[in-house]
Motif scaffolding. Structure first.
Motif: not given
Length: 126
Positions: A1-30
């Protein structure tokens, strides 16, 4: 399962991190066809990068593309750690937009610019 999890508020220095697609550790193992224990070992050995998002450790999906970890990722993570970067800082460095690379250092690791990314990571230690 791939999730898009917001990492930072829009407009913050880390806003680009909000575009990352994330996977959980069990999904990585799979994806990698290994045990969850092996995934934890890979994280401890800095072969893979995982950070907490909403209380759950997650890995950027593009770092485990094609059923393997990106070839140069362990070396980059070692260089960043040696330069004093923690996991969150390493994540920010990998996903900092860079006009001289194809998008971000993380994106460049999957292409022919991996050597350039390594050189830049090495320079951080000096």
């Amino acid at each position: 399962m791939t999730d898009s999890v917001p990492s930072a508020a829009p407009g913050s220095a880390d806003a680009s991190l909000g575009q990352i697609e994330w996977v959980t550790l069990p999904d990585v193992a799979e994806r990698l066809d290994v045990s969850i224990s092996k995934v934890h070992q890979m994280i401890r050995d800095r072969e893979l990068l995982a950070v907490r998002r909403e209380g759950v450790r997650r890995v950027p999906a593009e770092l485990v593309a094609n059923r393997t970890v990106l070839k140069h990722l362990p070396g980059i993570l070692t260089l960043l750690h040696d330069a004093g970067y923690n996991d969150e800082e390493a994540l920010r460095w990998l996903y900092q937009p860079d006009d001289t690379l194809p998008g971000t250092p993380a994106a460049a690791l999957g292409g022919d610019r991996a050597r350039e990314v390594k050189r830049r990571a090495q320079a951080l230690g000096f």
